[in-house]
Design a protein around this motif. Structure first.
Motif, PDB file in Angstrom:
ATOM      1  N   ASP A 118      -1.353  -6.019   3.091  1.00  0.00           N
ATOM      2  CA  ASP A 118      -0.592  -5.594   1.911  1.00  0.00           C
ATOM      3  C   ASP A 118       0.858  -6.026   2.021  1.00  0.00           C
ATOM      4  O   ASP A 118       1.647  -5.791   1.114  1.00  0.00           O
ATOM      5  CB  ASP A 118      -0.691  -4.076   1.713  1.00  0.00           C
ATOM      6  CG  ASP A 118      -0.077  -3.312   2.860  1.00  0.00           C
ATOM      7  OD1 ASP A 118      -0.081  -3.831   4.000  1.00  0.00           O
ATOM      8  OD2 ASP A 118       0.404  -2.197   2.621  1.00  0.00           O
ATOM      9  N   LEU A 142      -4.570  -3.880  -4.966  1.00  0.00           N
ATOM     10  CA  LEU A 142      -4.236  -4.797  -3.868  1.00  0.00           C
ATOM     11  C   LEU A 142      -5.101  -6.049  -3.931  1.00  0.00           C
ATOM     12  O   LEU A 142      -4.617  -7.174  -3.738  1.00  0.00           O
ATOM     13  CB  LEU A 142      -4.459  -4.105  -2.535  1.00  0.00           C
ATOM     14  CG  LEU A 142      -3.220  -3.602  -1.810  1.00  0.00           C
ATOM     15  CD1 LEU A 142      -3.613  -3.047  -0.454  1.00  0.00           C
ATOM     16  CD2 LEU A 142      -2.166  -4.699  -1.665  1.00  0.00           C
ATOM     17  N   ARG A 195       0.834  -1.200   0.000  1.00  0.00           N
ATOM     18  CA  ARG A 195       0.000   0.000   0.000  1.00  0.00           C
ATOM     19  C   ARG A 195       0.875   1.258   0.000  1.00  0.00           C
ATOM     20  O   ARG A 195       0.646   2.181  -0.777  1.00  0.00           O
ATOM     21  CB  ARG A 195      -0.912  -0.018   1.234  1.00  0.00           C
ATOM     22  CG  ARG A 195      -2.019   1.016   1.220  1.00  0.00           C
ATOM     23  CD  ARG A 195      -2.838   0.918   2.492  1.00  0.00           C
ATOM     24  NE  ARG A 195      -3.502  -0.379   2.635  1.00  0.00           N
ATOM     25  CZ  ARG A 195      -4.684  -0.657   2.089  1.00  0.00           C
ATOM     26  NH1 ARG A 195      -5.312   0.242   1.393  1.00  0.00           N
ATOM     27  NH2 ARG A 195      -5.219  -1.848   2.256  1.00  0.00           N
TER      28      ARG A 195
END
Lengths: 309, 771
Positions: free
Chosen positions: B632, B601, B500
């Motif tokens: 993530d 993601l 992220r």
């Protein structure tokens, strides 16, 4: 039998042997078309005559021009002007492969010593709207011919199907004669009073055309000629089928097709001058194809194209 | 029981289609025979360049007679109904029988289908197979309309019994079936007749045709390796090439030849690629030096001079090809050594990566910045990573890669080394495309890892930003492969990386670039309109002219011009509208980054699921771990999943999940009913039952082990500690009623359940575990 066939001694002897071989098989010996073309397929004896239902058998040498392949006569096997030997038989005879192998024997290739292979190679001409299935023919790993069964030409289905053979003459001859540089190949008999090599005949023209093709050709003029050929092709085909002067039905498929050939060659020249971008390229090819299609449509409405009133 | 032999003899079938065609012939024929009521003991199919063949052994002589009864109308039904039934069943009135049934007397038609003889069925199925054969490409020839891959010349179709063999009569568009075939095109061209499969195979061999492609491949490989071995060399293995070559010959003759000394200094990969691609040669290597010194070609015939002419011809063609390769290599080396690849790097500016994402040069700039940023996270030197990214794509415009695209990366390494760049940079040039597939090697050198990651992440974020995501089976930019590459790079190198944090700023930058490009376009139009409509305007209006030409000035867009335009009222409405729209697009792009990041993601998570499923991790286990925070960090996620999977495979683990679910359900129901959250944790002093007390103790003990383990990301230990709760949790439910009469006890027990929930949810969301 193979052993009795002597080796040819010059470029022209190979051409003469092919001529007499295919004449012996009943082909009409045509002469080269009198316009600049990129390959023997463009000759109307192939493009147009492969259309429609009428049987046809022709063979001819066709000088071919590929401006982007010019190398000023220095490359051992790349030329902007070269010769193709072209055979077209409609309908394709069942023994076409054997006929073809006979032509290799005729030019002195001994089948008992060489390895001949038919390797998949499908042919497509985006400018002619044409495609077919076939092979490239290998002799000891060297491509010596294209062998194609035409399926479509000018967007029309081929019915019956034509068998097309194309020999790249310089490459084939260099192989048969055992020459490494095209310019060193004997053009006529080496024992002739005035022996000439391929270079004696063509080195200078390769230089001249390479310079003109790459750097000098007037692109403005070429672009205009392209547009004019395109317009003229359309104009010819728009004419009434019946000639007002003679009262006969005369569809001018061949004059229109000449304009298509012209447009195609001008496109090749523009390409060599590097003035056509990647995206424009597709659009030019599409424009030539559109002309080829209209000519094909017109040809099948003529007598030679199988039209019966 | 007869044996069936079929051969479809044609002009040369493309090598790549032969194996599949043999299988299709077998499947279509045997399926058709079985559908028509025949059975068989075994079947095998074969292909050579000129023929497809099939043997079916132990075929039944006849399909069985079939008798079918069809129920009709009642005997007192209207005449029309009875007539309709007769028509449908194809029987006469007299053939009907009557039967008493509950509803009355009913007509029955008895339809008899006599069995058919095998030859009739074989002919029918074969004709259908020929006419509907699934060739990838097929053609017509001559005057016919039959389609085959190339002209079809003969159909051999025989049923062989102990007392002899019979031709199955068949005529497909004038091709009449028979018992004849032909041998090798040049070595044994005369047609001959056969009586059955064994005879067919033996006679073919005498006529210089090896029927079985496997046998041809085996013969080629044996002979090639023997010849190489005799010279102290080895053949470079290439299964794909071997299969292809076996499809180009009926009578393989292996010939080994020398490569001209002037070409031996070319990189071995260049020699190998050129020989394989252009001429289907095998490479022969000196195992001591690793150099490729000879080649093996496979001819289709024997000759009186033992292949000398054929070999000489092939050698000559090879020399011409390798002269080209040498020319490219020497030109490229000059650019690498003398100009440090600068002209190539500059030329990348005119190579389009994607029309919305700019040139390859633009991509290289983005990748270089990202590689620099990622370098410390993967243990690479930031300067080296950036330097490597800047040259990694340079070879794309080299002459060698133009000729042989499959050598990209590898040539980059040669040229980088020749430029005198550090070896890490060269390695990154070669390795940054890896891994290309699920079984490809993953780079481990830090600089290579940094560039490989940056390249793939840039591709993914780029295509995400312009909304070119894969859909269904369409993935033209190979984004699934890129995502899997990132997953394997991260995981197999044990990298802890918050995706992220990496993706978000990239999207911000990309969106910025795209928005600016769009805005510039919008403003250019607006400005041009403004100036052309009011050439005499001064002041703020004219200022537009200077900034719309300059992208950097957009940052200073201070709304002055905008307001000025707006103030002038109706006259400029279309112009102000255009600017307003541009501004709102600009805003829109900025809030996109968040959406794009989480969307990308979840794409990573989908690929991860596929990747882990292939390694045997259950999909519910993966879901349970994706539901946790820090999802993530892919390495962390995989660690969690593997620990959870391991525990679930034990009996304790499986039962603990049951215990947890029971506790969780009771708690959730109570919370819903009471409208409160029981979040205080229980108090052991209210524990009545010893099992209850034991659970309090066990939870405390477990928690003491779990907390540090999770901090250390040691999920295996944490899960093991949880699994030990299984016995006390089970004992608790055995001994204690949670919803006790006493409200104090009940509340305390619900709070205790809450502790179970909190404890058990620390590694993964166990509510998502199935079963």
């Amino acid at each position: 039998m193979d052993q009795t066939i002597s080796k040819p001694r010059s470029f022209q002897e190979i051409i003469l042997r092919l001529q007499s071989y295919w004449a012996g098989q009943g082909c009409a010996m045509m002469q080269p078309y009198d316009m600049e073309v990129g390959a023997g397929t463009f000759h109307p004896a192939t493009t147009l005559r492969s259309l429609g239902s009428k049987p046809w058998a022709a063979a001819y040498v066709q000088p071919s021009r590929r401006p982007t392949d010019g190398r000023y006569g220095e490359n051992p096997n790349r030329l902007q002007h070269y010769y193709q030997y072209q055979v077209l038989i409609k309908p394709s005879p069942p023994d076409l492969q054997d006929l073809y192998l006979g032509s290799l024997r005729a030019i002195g290739i001994d089948m008992a010593l060489h390895d001949i292979r038919f390797v998949e190679d499908d042919w497509e001409s985006p400018t002619l709207g044409a495609w077919g299935l076939g092979w490239e023919v290998w002799c000891d790993g060297m491509e010596v011919s294209q062998f194609t069964y035409f399926q479509q030409v000018g967007g029309q289905d081929c019915h019956p199907v034509s068998g097309e053979l194309t020999y790249g003459l310089e490459r084939l001859a260099m192989y048969v004669l055992g020459v490494d540089h095209v310019m060193e190949m004997p053009f006529n008999d080496p024992d002739a009073p005035i022996p000439l090599s391929y270079g004696d005949v063509f080195r200078q023209t390769e230089q001249e055309y390479s310079r003109w093709n790459f750097d000098v050709a007037d692109t403005e003029v070429l672009l205009r000629h392209f547009e004019e050929a395109e317009a003229e092709c359309a104009r010819i085909l728009e004419q009434d089928a019946v000639d007002p002067k003679t009262g006969h039905r005369i569809i001018m498929a061949h004059p229109a097709y000449d304009q298509c050939i012209k447009a195609s060659h001008i496109f090749n020249l523009l390409d060599a001058r590097g003035v056509i971008s990647v995206t424009e390229r597709q659009s030019y090819i599409g424009r030539v194809r559109a002309l080829a299609k209209r000519c094909a449509d017109a040809f099948v409405l003529t007598e030679a194209g199988g039209y019966a009133a | 029981m007869p044996d069936l032999l079929i051969e479809l003899f044609s002009e040369e079938i493309p090598a790549r289609m032969q194996a599949r065609a043999a299988e299709d012939l077998k499947a279509r024929m045997t399926n058709g025979l079985v559908e028509a009521g025949l059975t068989y003991a075994g079947a095998a199919a074969y292909a050579t360049p000129r023929r497809l063949a099939l043997r079916v052994d132990g075929l039944t002589e006849r399909s069985p007679d079939l008798k079918e009864e069809r129920k009709g109308p009642r005997v007192d039904a209207p005449e029309k109904a009875i007539e309709g039934f007769l028509r449908g069943a194809g029987v006469a009135r007299a053939d009907l029988i009557e039967r008493d049934e509950k509803k009355g007397r009913v007509f029955y038609a008895v339809i008899e289908k006599p069995g058919r003889d095998a030859p009739e069925i074989v002919a029918e199925v074969l004709e259908d197979t020929i006419r509907n054969f699934p060739w990838p490409k097929s053609m017509r020839w001559g005057t016919g309309s039959l389609r085959w891959v190339r002209p079809l010349h003969r159909i051999l179709c025989l049923l062989t019994r102990e007392d002899g063999s019979d031709v199955v009569p068949l005529d497909v568009d004038g091709i009449v079936s028979g018992r004849s075939t032909e041998g090798h095109r040049f070595m044994a061209p005369e047609p001959f007749e056969v009586t059955g499969f064994d005879d067919y195979e033996a006679r073919l061999k005498r006529a210089h045709v090896l029927l079985d492609a496997g046998e041809r491949a085996e013969a080629i490989w044996q002979d090639a390796t023997n010849q190489a071995f005799a010279n102290g060399l080895e053949v470079v293995e290439d299964k794909g090439l071997l299969a292809e070559v076996a499809g180009l010959v009926e009578w393989p003759v292996v010939l080994m030849g020398e490569i001209g000394a002037e070409f031996l200094d070319l990189p071995p990969e260049v020699l190998q690629t050129s020989m394989k691609e252009h001429q289907k040669f095998f490479s022969v290597r000196n195992s001591k030096t690793g150099r490729i010194e000879r080649f093996v070609t496979v001819a289709n015939r024997e000759t009186a001079d033992h292949g000398a002419t054929i070999l000489a011809g092939n050698q000559k063609v090879l020399s011409a090809r390798l002269s080209d390769a040498k020319f490219f290599w020497e030109n490229d080396l000059r650019v690498a050594k003398q100009e440090k690849m600068d002209p190539w790097r500059a030329a990348l500016e005119s190579v389009t990566f994607h029309n919305k994402l700019g040139s390859v040069k633009d991509k290289v700039d983005r990748v270089a910045a990202l590689a620099r940023e990622l370098a410390p996270l993967v243990g690479a030197d930031a300067d080296l990573a950036e330097q490597a990214a800047r040259v990694a794509k340079a070879d794309l415009v080299s002459e060698m890669v133009y000729e042989f695209p499959e050598l990209q990366g590898l040539m980059g390494r040669y040229y980088s080394d020749a430029s005198g760049l550090p070896p890490e940079v060269g390695a990154a040039c070669q390795e940054h495309y890896s891994p290309l597939g699920p079984s490809d090697d993953v780079p481990s050198a830090p600089v290579s890892v940094a560039v490989a990651l940056a390249d793939k992440i840039d591709t993914l974020t780029g295509f995400w930003a312009i909304d070119e995501k894969p859909t269904g089976s369409k993935d033209p930019f190979a984004l699934r492969r890129a995502a899997l590459g990132v997953i394997r790079l991260v995981f197999e190198n044990g990298l802890n990386l918050s995706l992220r944090d990496v993706l978000w700023p990239l999207f911000d930058k990309l969106e910025d670039g795209l928005a600016k490009a769009n805005m510039l376009q919008g403003l250019t139009k607006a400005g041009e309109a403004l100036i052309s409509s009011t050439p005499d305007l001064n002041g703020p209006y004219v200022r537009t002219q200077s900034f719309y030409n300059d992208a950097s000035a957009l940052a200073d867009f201070d709304h002055v011009t905008y307001r000025a335009c707006k103030d002038t009222g109706n006259l400029f409405r279309p112009i102000t509208f255009s600017i307003e729209k541009t501004l709102s697009d600009f805003e829109k792009y900025h809030c996109n980054s968040e959406i794009l990041t989480s969307d990308l993601l979840s794409f990573f998570h989908d690929r991860l699921k596929v990747y882990l499923r292939d390694q045997g991790v259950r999909h519910d286990v993966i879901d349970a771990c994706i539901a946790m925070p820090s999802n993530d960090d892919l390495a962390l996620l995989v660690k969690r999943a593997k620990a959870l999977q391991a525990v679930l495979e034990t009996e304790d683990g499986e039962n603990l999940v049951q215990g947890f679910k029971r506790a969780n359900n009771i708690l959730t129901q109570a919370e819903e009913k009471d409208g409160v959250e029981y979040s205080f944790g229980g108090d052991p002093k209210f524990a009545e039952d010893p099992a209850e007390q034991a659970l309090f103790d066990a939870l405390a003990t477990a928690e003491a082990r779990i907390t540090p383990a999770i901090q250390a990301q040691d999920f295996a230990t944490a899960m093991a500690a949880m699994a030990e709760l299984r016995a006390p949790v089970d004992a608790f439910f055995e001994a204690v009623q949670v919803n006790a009469e006493s409200p104090v006890l009940r509340r305390n027990r619900l709070n205790l359940l809450r502790t179970i929930r909190t404890t058990c949810l620390q590694v993964a969301d166990l509510t998502r575990i199935e079963g």
